[in-house]
Each structure stands twice: as structure tokens, then as C-alpha cells.
Design a protein around this motif. Structure first.
Motif, PDB file in Angstrom:
ATOM      1  N   SER A   1       0.812  -1.219   0.000  1.00 44.17           N
ATOM      2  CA  SER A   1       0.000   0.000   0.000  1.00 44.17           C
ATOM      3  C   SER A   1       0.846   1.269   0.000  1.00 44.17           C
ATOM      4  O   SER A   1       0.377   2.337  -0.398  1.00 44.17           O
ATOM      5  N   LEU A   2       2.094   1.168   0.424  1.00 40.79           N
ATOM      6  CA  LEU A   2       2.965   2.346   0.454  1.00 40.79           C
ATOM      7  C   LEU A   2       3.391   2.781  -0.941  1.00 40.79           C
ATOM      8  O   LEU A   2       3.915   3.882  -1.110  1.00 40.79           O
ATOM      9  N   PHE A   3       3.161   1.945  -1.940  1.00 31.24           N
ATOM     10  CA  PHE A   3       3.644   2.231  -3.282  1.00 31.24           C
ATOM     11  C   PHE A   3       2.564   2.180  -4.362  1.00 31.24           C
ATOM     12  O   PHE A   3       2.845   2.480  -5.513  1.00 31.24           O
ATOM     13  N   SER A   4       1.348   1.787  -3.998  1.00 31.03           N
ATOM     14  CA  SER A   4       0.316   1.619  -5.019  1.00 31.03           C
ATOM     15  C   SER A   4      -0.683   2.768  -4.996  1.00 31.03           C
ATOM     16  O   SER A   4      -1.007   3.311  -3.936  1.00 31.03           O
ATOM     17  N   SER A   5      -1.148   3.138  -6.195  1.00 29.43           N
ATOM     18  CA  SER A   5      -2.185   4.174  -6.361  1.00 29.43           C
ATOM     19  C   SER A   5      -1.803   5.478  -5.662  1.00 29.43           C
ATOM     20  O   SER A   5      -2.622   6.098  -4.983  1.00 29.43           O
ATOM     21  N   ILE A   6      -0.561   5.898  -5.860  1.00 29.04           N
ATOM     22  CA  ILE A   6      -0.078   7.174  -5.330  1.00 29.04           C
ATOM     23  C   ILE A   6       0.192   8.103  -6.506  1.00 29.04           C
ATOM     24  O   ILE A   6       0.807   7.691  -7.494  1.00 29.04           O
ATOM     25  N   PRO A   7      -0.279   9.351  -6.450  1.00 26.19           N
ATOM     26  CA  PRO A   7      -0.046  10.293  -7.549  1.00 26.19           C
ATOM     27  C   PRO A   7       1.377  10.848  -7.494  1.00 26.19           C
ATOM     28  O   PRO A   7       1.635  11.935  -6.977  1.00 26.19           O
ATOM     29  N   TRP A   8       2.317  10.072  -8.024  1.00 22.14           N
ATOM     30  CA  TRP A   8       3.725  10.446  -7.960  1.00 22.14           C
ATOM     31  C   TRP A   8       3.973  11.802  -8.613  1.00 22.14           C
ATOM     32  O   TRP A   8       3.261  12.201  -9.528  1.00 22.14           O
ATOM     33  N   SER A   9       4.993  12.494  -8.126  1.00 22.18           N
ATOM     34  CA  SER A   9       5.390  13.822  -8.626  1.00 22.18           C
ATOM     35  C   SER A   9       4.328  14.873  -8.356  1.00 22.18           C
ATOM     36  O   SER A   9       4.202  15.843  -9.112  1.00 22.18           O
ATOM     37  N   THR A  10       3.557  14.683  -7.287  1.00 22.17           N
ATOM     38  CA  THR A  10       2.607  15.703  -6.855  1.00 22.17           C
ATOM     39  C   THR A  10       2.889  16.051  -5.396  1.00 22.17           C
ATOM     40  O   THR A  10       3.614  15.338  -4.696  1.00 22.17           O
ATOM     41  N   GLU A  11       2.271  17.127  -4.934  1.00 15.94           N
ATOM     42  CA  GLU A  11       2.481  17.572  -3.551  1.00 15.94           C
ATOM     43  C   GLU A  11       1.750  16.693  -2.537  1.00 15.94           C
ATOM     44  O   GLU A  11       1.886  16.894  -1.334  1.00 15.94           O
ATOM     45  N   GLN A  12       1.019  15.691  -3.011  1.00 19.96           N
ATOM     46  CA  GLN A  12       0.260  14.816  -2.108  1.00 19.96           C
ATOM     47  C   GLN A  12       1.042  13.590  -1.648  1.00 19.96           C
ATOM     48  O   GLN A  12       0.602  12.867  -0.749  1.00 19.96           O
ATOM     49  N   VAL A  13       2.186  13.338  -2.248  1.00 20.31           N
ATOM     50  CA  VAL A  13       2.862  12.050  -2.064  1.00 20.31           C
ATOM     51  C   VAL A  13       3.177  11.749  -0.602  1.00 20.31           C
ATOM     52  O   VAL A  13       2.837  10.688  -0.079  1.00 20.31           O
ATOM     53  N   VAL A  14       3.838  12.672   0.084  1.00 14.09           N
ATOM     54  CA  VAL A  14       4.263  12.353   1.448  1.00 14.09           C
ATOM     55  C   VAL A  14       3.072  12.300   2.397  1.00 14.09           C
ATOM     56  O   VAL A  14       3.042  11.465   3.321  1.00 14.09           O
ATOM     57  N   ASP A  15       2.064  13.134   2.184  1.00 16.85           N
ATOM     58  CA  ASP A  15       0.886  13.084   3.056  1.00 16.85           C
ATOM     59  C   ASP A  15       0.139  11.761   2.907  1.00 16.85           C
ATOM     60  O   ASP A  15      -0.305  11.167   3.897  1.00 16.85           O
ATOM     61  N   ILE A  16      -0.020  11.292   1.669  1.00 19.06           N
ATOM     62  CA  ILE A  16      -0.681  10.002   1.444  1.00 19.06           C
ATOM     63  C   ILE A  16       0.146   8.878   2.059  1.00 19.06           C
ATOM     64  O   ILE A  16      -0.396   7.966   2.696  1.00 19.06           O
ATOM     65  N   THR A  17       1.458   8.962   1.893  1.00 15.48           N
ATOM     66  CA  THR A  17       2.333   7.926   2.452  1.00 15.48           C
ATOM     67  C   THR A  17       2.242   7.902   3.971  1.00 15.48           C
ATOM     68  O   THR A  17       2.156   6.833   4.585  1.00 15.48           O
ATOM     69  N   ARG A  18       2.248   9.084   4.596  1.00 14.06           N
ATOM     70  CA  ARG A  18       2.105   9.147   6.055  1.00 14.06           C
ATOM     71  C   ARG A  18       0.791   8.508   6.500  1.00 14.06           C
ATOM     72  O   ARG A  18       0.745   7.764   7.478  1.00 14.06           O
ATOM     73  N   ALA A  19      -0.291   8.818   5.775  1.00 12.92           N
ATOM     74  CA  ALA A  19      -1.606   8.283   6.144  1.00 12.92           C
ATOM     75  C   ALA A  19      -1.610   6.756   6.035  1.00 12.92           C
ATOM     76  O   ALA A  19      -2.201   6.062   6.881  1.00 12.92           O
ATOM     77  N   ARG A  20      -0.956   6.233   5.038  1.00 13.63           N
ATOM     78  CA  ARG A  20      -0.924   4.774   4.874  1.00 13.63           C
ATOM     79  C   ARG A  20      -0.053   4.118   5.946  1.00 13.63           C
ATOM     80  O   ARG A  20      -0.373   3.030   6.431  1.00 13.63           O
ATOM     81  N   ILE A  21       1.033   4.773   6.311  1.00  8.84           N
ATOM     82  CA  ILE A  21       1.859   4.261   7.408  1.00  8.84           C
ATOM     83  C   ILE A  21       1.049   4.240   8.701  1.00  8.84           C
ATOM     84  O   ILE A  21       1.092   3.262   9.461  1.00  8.84           O
ATOM     85  N   GLU A  22       0.288   5.305   8.928  1.00  9.81           N
ATOM     86  CA  GLU A  22      -0.546   5.369  10.130  1.00  9.81           C
ATOM     87  C   GLU A  22      -1.602   4.262  10.112  1.00  9.81           C
ATOM     88  O   GLU A  22      -1.878   3.631  11.141  1.00  9.81           O
ATOM     89  N   SER A  23      -2.194   4.006   8.944  1.00 11.94           N
ATOM     90  CA  SER A  23      -3.230   2.971   8.863  1.00 11.94           C
ATOM     91  C   SER A  23      -2.652   1.573   9.116  1.00 11.94           C
ATOM     92  O   SER A  23      -3.372   0.670   9.556  1.00 11.94           O
TER      93      SER A  23
END
Length: 201
Positions: A144-166
């Protein structure tokens, strides 16, 4: 993770400021700098995961050739390529750090700090100013840390943090770093890393 710094294909967002040759030359310097820092960190084997053609003679011209392993990136988006590299590294029974080549702030000392954080955390991140990250470190794997992430956007680290938290994983984060992607990044590069900077086109 590295892409061959070929003119017209490397650091394309910097071409308006540096020209094709200048952008490729900068990408080459950044790549060699990243390799030097990774080797100097002395925290484990260094693997250069490359694209598009691992048989290109260019790769043998890099600094310190022979001191690290080469592997080819798989086909697919950045997430699939990073996930494959992470699985391969973790399969050796040790934690893994995945970095790119465009963040000179990833010094040998910072790499050592991030590696040490994995003694007490499940993962680690080095966020960058544009909303991505320059490093992800893992002691375990989850797709989940690598799938369906909008790479090269400003959302990457926030989405990754949320998935780590989940996942209920513990995560160590560095301070926010700066990478070199856009023309406005070149002024900071010239100030802090003049040996890597280049004249504008």
C-alpha cells in the motif's frame, strides 16, 4: 533509484533554465554525488537500480564503479519500481533505504541517521519541500505504500504518512529537505552546493 542522465530525457523540468545538455550534466553530477554519499555512509551494500538500459556503457563511467551492485528497474510506474526494489532489498534479511539522486541534502551522515532510526522504527521518511520524499526506509514491506499514489505531486508524502498510520507502523521523519526538480531550486543549489551547480542556459 537512478535514470540515465541523457540529454533531453533527464531533468526535463530544468531544460528551460539549463538547456538539454546542461540539465543532463547536472543530473550526472547529482547521481555521482548521491553514490558518493551512499558509499561514504558505510551502512551496508549499495545497489544502483537503473533505467532504461542497464547495458549502456555509460553506467561503467560513474565514479566508484565496482563498489556497488547494478540492477535493472522493472517496467511500470514509480511505485511498482520502488516496491520491487524494496522487496528485493528486504529479502536479504536487512532493512532497506530507497533514495533517488536529486536531493543533495541526503548526506552520508543523514543516511546513517535514517538507517539507525530503523533499529527502533518500522520505517522512516525524508520529506521534501515539494510534498514528496527523498528517502523511504523500511524494516518490513507493505504494497500500500507504493500503489495508487499520484507520484510527482504535492500529495505524495501526506498520502504515504496516512498509509503508514493505517498500518499502525512507527515512523521516524527527518526535517524537510530540498531536492532539485524545478528552475527555482537552482538558486539554493548554487548557494549550498556550488560544486554541483551549473551556469544557466
Amino acid at each position: 533509484m537512478a535514470k540515465e542522465p541523457a540529454p533531453g530525457k533527464a531533468k526535463t523540468r530544468l531544460i528551460p533554465a539549463l538547456g538539454e545538455e546542461g540539465a543532463a550534466a547536472l543530473a550526472n553530477r547529482l547521481l555521482n554525488h548521491a553514490l558518493q554519499q551512499a558509499l561514504s555512509a558505510n551502512i551496508g551494500p549499495v545497489e544502483l537500480c537503473i533505467t532504461p538500459n542497464p547495458n549502456n556503457p555509460f553506467w561503467q563511467t560513474l565514479d566508484h564503479a565496482g563498489e556497488y551492485e547494478f540492477s535493472a528497474q522493472v517496467e511500470g510506474d514509480l511505485g511498482k519500481r520502488m516496491a520491487t526494489a524494496a522487496r528485493r532489498g528486504l529479502s536479504r534479511g536487512t532493512p532497506v533505504l530507497i533514495i533517488g539522486t536529486d536531493c543533495p541534502d541526503l548526506s552520508a551522515q543523514r543516511l546513517r541517521t535514517m538507517a539507525e532510526s530503523l533499529h527502533t522504527h518500522d520505517c522512516c521518511l525524508c520529506p521534501v519541500m515539494d510534498g514528496g520524499y527523498a528517502l523511504i526506509g523500511l524494516r518490513r514491506f507493505d504494497a500500500s505504500l507504493f500503489s495508487s499514489i499520484p507520484w510527482s505531486t504535492e500529495q505524495v508524502v501526506d498520502i504515504t504518512r496516512a498509509r503508514i498510520e493505517s498500518l499502525n507502523w512507527s515512523c521516524y521523519e527527518s526535517e524537510c529537505l530540498s531536492d532539485v526538480d524545478e528552475p527555482q531550486d537552482l538558486d539554493r543549489l548554487a548557494e549550498y552546493y556550488p560544486q554541483l551547480a551549473t551556469d544557466r542556459a
